[in-house]
Design a protein around this motif. Structure first.
Motif, short mmCIF file in Angstrom:
data_model
loop_
_atom_site.label_atom_id
_atom_site.label_comp_id
_atom_site.label_asym_id
_atom_site.label_seq_id
_atom_site.Cartn_x
_atom_site.Cartn_y
_atom_site.Cartn_z
N GLU A 290 64.26 58.75 39.26
CA GLU A 290 62.95 59.34 38.97
C GLU A 290 62.27 59.61 40.30
O GLU A 290 61.84 58.70 40.99
CB GLU A 290 62.11 58.41 38.11
CG GLU A 290 60.80 59.02 37.65
CD GLU A 290 60.03 58.12 36.70
OE1 GLU A 290 59.00 58.57 36.16
OE2 GLU A 290 60.44 56.96 36.51
N LEU A 295 62.88 63.21 36.07
CA LEU A 295 63.83 62.16 35.71
C LEU A 295 65.18 62.83 35.52
O LEU A 295 65.32 63.74 34.70
CB LEU A 295 63.40 61.46 34.42
CG LEU A 295 64.34 60.34 33.96
CD1 LEU A 295 64.18 59.11 34.84
CD2 LEU A 295 64.09 59.96 32.51
N SER A 309 59.16 64.17 34.42
CA SER A 309 58.77 62.79 34.17
C SER A 309 57.32 62.67 33.71
O SER A 309 56.93 61.63 33.16
CB SER A 309 58.98 61.95 35.44
OG SER A 309 58.23 62.48 36.52
N ILE A 312 57.03 61.81 30.05
CA ILE A 312 57.71 60.59 29.60
C ILE A 312 56.77 59.40 29.77
O ILE A 312 56.32 59.09 30.87
CB ILE A 312 59.01 60.36 30.39
CG1 ILE A 312 59.95 61.56 30.24
CG2 ILE A 312 59.70 59.09 29.93
CD1 ILE A 312 61.17 61.50 31.13
N LYS A 314 57.64 56.22 28.88
CA LYS A 314 58.45 55.06 29.27
C LYS A 314 59.91 55.41 29.08
O LYS A 314 60.27 56.15 28.17
CB LYS A 314 58.08 53.85 28.41
CG LYS A 314 58.81 52.56 28.72
CD LYS A 314 58.38 51.44 27.78
CE LYS A 314 56.91 51.12 27.94
NZ LYS A 314 56.51 49.94 27.14
N TRP A 315 60.77 54.90 29.96
CA TRP A 315 62.21 55.07 29.77
C TRP A 315 62.90 53.74 30.06
O TRP A 315 62.40 52.91 30.80
CB TRP A 315 62.78 56.19 30.62
CG TRP A 315 62.67 56.03 32.10
CD1 TRP A 315 61.63 56.41 32.90
CD2 TRP A 315 63.65 55.45 32.98
NE1 TRP A 315 61.89 56.10 34.21
CE2 TRP A 315 63.13 55.51 34.29
CE3 TRP A 315 64.91 54.89 32.79
CZ2 TRP A 315 63.82 55.03 35.40
CZ3 TRP A 315 65.61 54.41 33.89
CH2 TRP A 315 65.06 54.49 35.18
N ARG A 316 64.08 53.57 29.46
CA ARG A 316 64.74 52.28 29.57
C ARG A 316 66.25 52.45 29.47
O ARG A 316 66.75 53.24 28.67
CB ARG A 316 64.23 51.35 28.46
CG ARG A 316 64.76 49.94 28.49
CD ARG A 316 64.02 49.08 27.47
NE ARG A 316 62.67 48.75 27.93
CZ ARG A 316 61.59 48.82 27.18
NH1 ARG A 316 61.68 49.23 25.94
NH2 ARG A 316 60.40 48.49 27.68
N LEU A 328 70.43 55.78 27.41
CA LEU A 328 69.14 56.02 28.04
C LEU A 328 68.16 56.37 26.93
O LEU A 328 68.39 57.31 26.16
CB LEU A 328 69.24 57.18 29.04
CG LEU A 328 67.92 57.74 29.58
CD1 LEU A 328 67.19 56.70 30.43
CD2 LEU A 328 68.16 59.02 30.39
N HIS A 329 67.06 55.62 26.84
CA HIS A 329 66.04 55.86 25.82
C HIS A 329 64.74 56.30 26.48
O HIS A 329 64.31 55.69 27.47
CB HIS A 329 65.81 54.59 24.99
CG HIS A 329 67.00 54.16 24.20
ND1 HIS A 329 67.01 53.03 23.40
CD2 HIS A 329 68.24 54.72 24.06
CE1 HIS A 329 68.20 52.91 22.82
NE2 HIS A 329 68.96 53.91 23.22
N LEU A 330 64.15 57.34 25.93
CA LEU A 330 62.94 57.94 26.51
C LEU A 330 61.84 57.99 25.45
O LEU A 330 62.06 58.50 24.34
CB LEU A 330 63.22 59.36 27.01
CG LEU A 330 64.40 59.55 27.96
CD1 LEU A 330 64.68 61.02 28.17
CD2 LEU A 330 64.12 58.88 29.29
N PHE A 332 58.34 59.58 24.42
CA PHE A 332 57.41 60.68 24.63
C PHE A 332 56.19 60.47 23.73
O PHE A 332 56.20 59.61 22.84
CB PHE A 332 58.08 62.01 24.31
CG PHE A 332 59.22 62.37 25.23
CD1 PHE A 332 58.99 63.12 26.37
CD2 PHE A 332 60.51 61.96 24.95
CE1 PHE A 332 60.03 63.46 27.23
CE2 PHE A 332 61.56 62.29 25.79
CZ PHE A 332 61.32 63.04 26.94
#
Length: 346
Positions: A290, A295, A309, A312, A314-316, A328-330, A332
């Motif tokens: 990022e 991202l 980004s 977004i 949060k991403w994890r 990869l989880h995003l 929105f």
């Protein structure tokens, strides 16, 4: 591994959510009603793989679908109610650690009769769990803290202890953190671009904070961007009337993919910070970075995915897990997007 044999599965869950987690076969989803819905992830994945869907091979193998939360109801196991909106969460050893406006909590996921336990009345905006099991807490104007979630560590200095396992590392404004093995990067007010490096010494699990060094943030080059294909798929089989039967190429081969969307070889890593002594060198790793308001996900410096980004929340990724390191989880504002990367054989 090359892009030709890397299948990107994009699952979009429509709705507004506070947070999400994937751990030990359970999918955790916080709603705006302060409800935590817990779903059986494996049963859901089995149901998805039983439905025929087209795979698009250009520019790279891709499949997509969009669902509503109502379609997850057959897989919901239970719902846990919360009294406050969630700031952030982490799961460690089947215990949920989370923060809301009233403080920092823990909650056992193994005992259905468990009560939420207040660790300390400290609102935490980011909970960052390292690969070695150390937990950094970014608490805004309250500063930076570390909670000794693992009993493998102790602090040599105890004068800044708020509880026997909660220590204040810095009183400087902290918006987020980033682990560098046993060291920590502390990001301050984004408008002022204040950054510090916290250097630790660990001897047989005994931690000592040796110094805090100011750093200068430098702008990074913008990564390459690729355009996502608008492949709107659903649970319904394509019909002769919608024109989608011939919108993909099977190459006259039978496509083989993992029934649980797991992978033994593909895993995601966060891009190494320039200060890191151990740069990521695994050629099969998908690197998430990022920088410069983008991202991106790359494979051997070849772009797989790139998104702004700014949209977004949060991403994890799940580098500490066994079966979900390929995801990869995003989050929105109005949807949660899950990217699952697996091998595909033709």
């Amino acid at each position: 591994m090359d892009k030709e044999h890397l299948l990107t599965t994009k699952i979009t869950i429509s709705g507004t959510f506070q947070d999400f987690q994937l751990y030990s076969g359970k999918f955790y989803l916080w709603t705006t009603k302060n409800e935590l819905n817990i779903y059986n992830w494996n049963k859901w994945m089995q149901q998805l793989t039983s439905i025929d869907r087209p795979i698009y091979f250009e520019p790279q193998p891709t499949e997509q679908l969009t669902i509503k939360t109502e379609e997850l109801e057959p897989f919901r196991e239970r719902t846990v109610l919360f009294t406050e909106p969630l700031y952030d969460s982490v799961i460690f050893n089947h215990v949920l650690y989370y923060s809301d406006p009233s403080g920092f909590y823990r909650y056992s996921l193994m005992n259905k009769e468990a009560e939420k336990e207040l660790i300390y009345p400290l609102p935490v905006f980011q909970i960052n769990l390292s690969s070695s099991g150390r937990m950094a807490l970014a608490a805004g104007e309250k500063g930076l803290f570390e909670y000794l979630v693992s009993h493998n560590y102790l602090f040599q200095q105890t004068k800044h202890a708020l509880t026997p396992r909660l220590f204040q590392l810095s009183s400087t404004y902290t918006s987020r953190t980033e682990w560098l093995q046993q060291d920590l990067i502390q990001y301050g007010d984004p408008s002022q671009q204040e950054t510090h490096l916290l250097r630790f010494v660990s001897q047989k699990g005994v931690l000592s904070l040796t110094y805090i060094l100011p750093l200068n943030q430098t702008a990074n080059d913008s990564p390459l961007q690729i355009r996502e294909l608008p492949l709107a798929l659903s649970f319904n089989r394509p019909s002769m009337n919608d024109g989608s039967l011939f919108a993909f190429e099977t190459d006259k081969y039978k496509v083989k993919k993992n029934p649980f969307y797991r992978s033994q070889t593909i895993h995601l890593l966060t891009a190494s910070h320039p200060l890191s002594e151990n740069q990521a060198t695994d050629p099969d790793a998908l690197v998430v970075s990022e920088r410069n308001k983008q991202l991106s996900v790359t494979l051997q410096d070849d772009p797989i995915l790139s998104l702004p980004s700014s949209t977004i929340k949060k991403w994890r990724i799940y580098s500490r897990t066994r079966y979900y390191r390929n995801q990869l989880h995003l989050l929105f504002p109005h949807e949660l997007v899950l990217y699952l990367f697996t091998e595909v054989k033709r």
